[in-house]
Design a protein around this motif. Structure first.
Motif, PDB file in Angstrom:
ATOM      1  N   VAL A  30      54.932  27.126 -38.403  1.00  0.00           N
ATOM      2  CA  VAL A  30      55.094  26.766 -36.990  1.00  0.00           C
ATOM      3  C   VAL A  30      54.223  25.554 -36.679  1.00  0.00           C
ATOM      4  CG1 VAL A  30      55.638  29.114 -36.217  1.00  0.00           C
ATOM      5  CG2 VAL A  30      53.256  28.358 -36.288  1.00  0.00           C
ATOM      6  N   GLU A  31      54.446  24.986 -35.493  1.00  0.00           N
ATOM      7  CA  GLU A  31      53.647  23.852 -35.014  1.00  0.00           C
ATOM      8  C   GLU A  31      53.010  24.219 -33.682  1.00  0.00           C
ATOM      9  OE1 GLU A  31      54.314  19.316 -33.293  1.00  0.00           O
ATOM     10  OE2 GLU A  31      55.744  20.145 -34.735  1.00  0.00           O
ATOM     11  N   GLU A  32      51.703  24.012 -33.558  1.00  0.00           N
ATOM     12  CA  GLU A  32      51.010  24.286 -32.298  1.00  0.00           C
ATOM     13  C   GLU A  32      51.308  23.144 -31.333  1.00  0.00           C
ATOM     14  OE1 GLU A  32      48.316  24.907 -29.193  1.00  0.00           O
ATOM     15  OE2 GLU A  32      48.182  23.154 -30.480  1.00  0.00           O
ATOM     16  N   VAL A  33      51.766  23.481 -30.105  1.00  0.00           N
ATOM     17  CA  VAL A  33      52.337  22.462 -29.214  1.00  0.00           C
ATOM     18  C   VAL A  33      51.316  21.453 -28.709  1.00  0.00           C
ATOM     19  CG1 VAL A  33      54.256  23.917 -28.467  1.00  0.00           C
ATOM     20  CG2 VAL A  33      52.083  24.017 -27.230  1.00  0.00           C
ATOM     21  N   SER A  34      50.078  21.851 -28.454  1.00  0.00           N
ATOM     22  CA  SER A  34      49.121  20.932 -27.835  1.00  0.00           C
ATOM     23  C   SER A  34      48.475  19.975 -28.829  1.00  0.00           C
ATOM     24  CB  SER A  34      48.026  21.726 -27.104  1.00  0.00           C
ATOM     25  OG  SER A  34      47.294  22.507 -28.020  1.00  0.00           O
ATOM     26  N   THR A  35      48.375  20.374 -30.114  1.00  0.00           N
ATOM     27  CA  THR A  35      47.710  19.526 -31.114  1.00  0.00           C
ATOM     28  C   THR A  35      48.671  18.940 -32.139  1.00  0.00           C
ATOM     29  OG1 THR A  35      47.294  21.418 -32.578  1.00  0.00           O
ATOM     30  CG2 THR A  35      45.615  20.922 -30.901  1.00  0.00           C
ATOM     31  N   LEU A  67      47.005  33.118 -29.395  1.00  0.00           N
ATOM     32  CA  LEU A  67      48.434  33.435 -29.292  1.00  0.00           C
ATOM     33  C   LEU A  67      48.858  33.289 -27.827  1.00  0.00           C
ATOM     34  CD1 LEU A  67      48.868  36.476 -31.711  1.00  0.00           C
ATOM     35  CD2 LEU A  67      49.544  34.107 -32.062  1.00  0.00           C
ATOM     36  N   ALA A  68      48.919  32.040 -27.367  1.00  0.00           N
ATOM     37  CA  ALA A  68      49.257  31.759 -25.968  1.00  0.00           C
ATOM     38  C   ALA A  68      50.770  31.733 -25.781  1.00  0.00           C
ATOM     39  CB  ALA A  68      48.649  30.423 -25.550  1.00  0.00           C
ATOM     40  N   PRO A  69      51.266  32.119 -24.593  1.00  0.00           N
ATOM     41  CA  PRO A  69      52.705  32.028 -24.314  1.00  0.00           C
ATOM     42  C   PRO A  69      53.203  30.596 -24.479  1.00  0.00           C
ATOM     43  CG  PRO A  69      51.607  33.340 -22.641  1.00  0.00           C
ATOM     44  CD  PRO A  69      50.527  32.703 -23.470  1.00  0.00           C
ATOM     45  N   ARG A  70      54.361  30.441 -25.084  1.00  0.00           N
ATOM     46  CA  ARG A  70      54.989  29.134 -25.289  1.00  0.00           C
ATOM     47  C   ARG A  70      54.051  28.186 -26.040  1.00  0.00           C
ATOM     48  NH1 ARG A  70      59.460  28.363 -22.152  1.00  0.00           N
ATOM     49  NH2 ARG A  70      59.206  26.092 -22.342  1.00  0.00           N
ATOM     50  N   GLY A  71      53.250  28.734 -26.939  1.00  0.00           N
ATOM     51  CA  GLY A  71      52.225  27.922 -27.587  1.00  0.00           C
ATOM     52  C   GLY A  71      52.627  27.264 -28.893  1.00  0.00           C
ATOM     53  N   PHE A  72      53.838  27.555 -29.408  1.00  0.00           N
ATOM     54  CA  PHE A  72      54.201  27.050 -30.727  1.00  0.00           C
ATOM     55  C   PHE A  72      55.663  26.614 -30.772  1.00  0.00           C
ATOM     56  CE2 PHE A  72      50.717  29.973 -31.100  1.00  0.00           C
ATOM     57  CZ  PHE A  72      49.855  29.345 -31.977  1.00  0.00           C
ATOM     58  N   VAL A  78      60.550  25.968 -28.670  1.00  0.00           N
ATOM     59  CA  VAL A  78      59.337  26.616 -28.163  1.00  0.00           C
ATOM     60  C   VAL A  78      59.454  28.127 -28.298  1.00  0.00           C
ATOM     61  CG1 VAL A  78      57.877  26.979 -26.143  1.00  0.00           C
ATOM     62  CG2 VAL A  78      58.874  24.731 -26.557  1.00  0.00           C
ATOM     63  N   VAL A  79      58.401  28.747 -28.843  1.00  0.00           N
ATOM     64  CA  VAL A  79      58.381  30.206 -28.982  1.00  0.00           C
ATOM     65  C   VAL A  79      57.006  30.718 -28.583  1.00  0.00           C
ATOM     66  CG1 VAL A  79      60.074  30.216 -30.859  1.00  0.00           C
ATOM     67  CG2 VAL A  79      57.638  30.100 -31.395  1.00  0.00           C
ATOM     68  N   THR A  80      56.943  32.008 -28.371  1.00  0.00           N
ATOM     69  CA  THR A  80      55.675  32.691 -28.146  1.00  0.00           C
ATOM     70  C   THR A  80      55.396  33.567 -29.355  1.00  0.00           C
ATOM     71  OG1 THR A  80      55.905  32.710 -25.732  1.00  0.00           O
ATOM     72  CG2 THR A  80      54.449  34.351 -26.703  1.00  0.00           C
ATOM     73  N   LEU A  81      54.352  33.234 -30.081  1.00  0.00           N
ATOM     74  CA  LEU A  81      53.989  34.057 -31.235  1.00  0.00           C
ATOM     75  C   LEU A  81      53.280  35.323 -30.758  1.00  0.00           C
ATOM     76  CD1 LEU A  81      52.626  31.669 -34.015  1.00  0.00           C
ATOM     77  CD2 LEU A  81      54.925  32.610 -33.743  1.00  0.00           C
ATOM     78  N   VAL A  82      53.605  36.435 -31.371  1.00  0.00           N
ATOM     79  CA  VAL A  82      52.967  37.708 -31.065  1.00  0.00           C
ATOM     80  C   VAL A  82      52.488  38.327 -32.366  1.00  0.00           C
ATOM     81  CG1 VAL A  82      54.343  38.109 -28.997  1.00  0.00           C
ATOM     82  CG2 VAL A  82      55.181  38.934 -31.200  1.00  0.00           C
ATOM     83  N   ARG A  83      51.530  39.226 -32.236  1.00  0.00           N
ATOM     84  CA  ARG A  83      51.021  39.900 -33.436  1.00  0.00           C
ATOM     85  C   ARG A  83      52.137  40.731 -34.069  1.00  0.00           C
ATOM     86  NH1 ARG A  83      45.776  43.195 -32.461  1.00  0.00           N
ATOM     87  NH2 ARG A  83      45.696  43.034 -34.732  1.00  0.00           N
TER      88      ARG A  83
END
Length: 271
Positions: A30-35, A67-72, A78-83
């Motif tokens: 995955v790719e982290e959206v902010s960085t 694991l932030a909402p809409r973070g990846f 755009v997805v939300t990663l969860v444990r």
């Protein structure tokens, strides 16, 4: 005539639609959206600040993100990663990277042995290669030091059916350890090692959450110096347990140590 939307809410006030939830399974890329950091999922952890995920990029660099909402981004979306689900999943591979053998019983111990220099070395080897060692029937024992290694080897009485492998710290040209190792010439004994003063350094700094292992002045106890330089409590036993807790697979270790241990296992198990 120009038409207008009946919704006059400014775009920045509009609530974003929830993104699909995707379990952060190991090796998911995955790719982290902010960085823009892109990497494979190494692990998920529960922390005091909330759940986090550790990613490893193609260069082996690790980064930890919440694991932030809409973070990846997953395949550009755009997805939300969860444990991942807490349900136990049988690993396809052991911590050392070998193929797992479900239900395999431990083999009767071989006559051959692997000796390692220090309790911490033994605990690290057990954590990463324990499954492999039990299947192969290899027992690992730790030495308090190698100053008396020739006598220790003689007492073991190695032979073709009882080979002895020894893992040594700080095995570099010109060191005391290299001179002691060179004094053992038995063909049924293999002595290998890593270049570090202590096996702590064989754990990748990124896995422990530090930029690098500190340089400790000569004459100062290395472990104590590391704790002080990193601002850790002056308790080397507790520090080691913290370090060991951050080791999950072979990927958390320096390749130098990996090659040495694999070489020893092959040596004592191959006829």
């Amino acid at each position: 005539m120009r038409s207008y939307s009946p919704d006059l809410t400014p775009p920045w006030k509009k609530k974003q639609a929830p993104a699909p939830e995707v379990p952060a399974e190991a090796d998911l890329v995955v790719e982290e959206v902010s960085t823009g950091f892109c990497g494979a999922v190494i692990r998920c952890e529960k922390t005091a600040e909330g759940p986090t995920v550790t990613l490893e990029d193609r260069f082996g660099k690790h980064r930890v993100f919440p694991l932030a909402p809409r973070g990846f981004l997953l395949e550009g979306k755009v997805v939300t990663l969860v444990r991942p689900s807490a349900a136990p999943v049988r690993p396809a591979r052991t911590a050392s990277g070998s193929l797992a053998v479900p239900g395999a019983r431990a083999r009767v111990a071989r006559a051959g042995r692997i000796y390692v220099e220090g309790r911490h070395d033994a605990e690290l080897v057990e954590k990463v290669w324990g499954d492999d060692l039990r299947i192969e029937g290899v027992v690992v024992e730790y030495l308090e030091g190698i100053d008396d290694l020739p006598a220790i080897v003689a007492e073991f009485s190695p032979g073709p059916d009882a080979r002895l492998g020894v893992l040594v710290d700080h095995l570099v040209p010109g060191s005391k350890e290299s001179r002691i190792a060179a004094s053992v010439t038995d063909a049924d004994v293999l002595i290998v090692g890593h270049p570090y003063i202590d096996v702590w350094e064989a754990v990748k700094p990124s896995s422990v959450g530090i930029a690098a292992w500190p340089r400790v002045p000569r004459g100062e106890d290395w472990k104590t110096g590391v704790c002080r330089a990193l601002g850790w409590p002056d308790n080397t036993g507790a520090a080691w347990q913290h370090i060991l807790s951050r080791v999950h697979t072979y990927k958390d270790l320096d390749p130098t140590l990996l090659g040495s241990v694999e070489h020893l296992i092959d040596f004592v198990t191959v006829p």
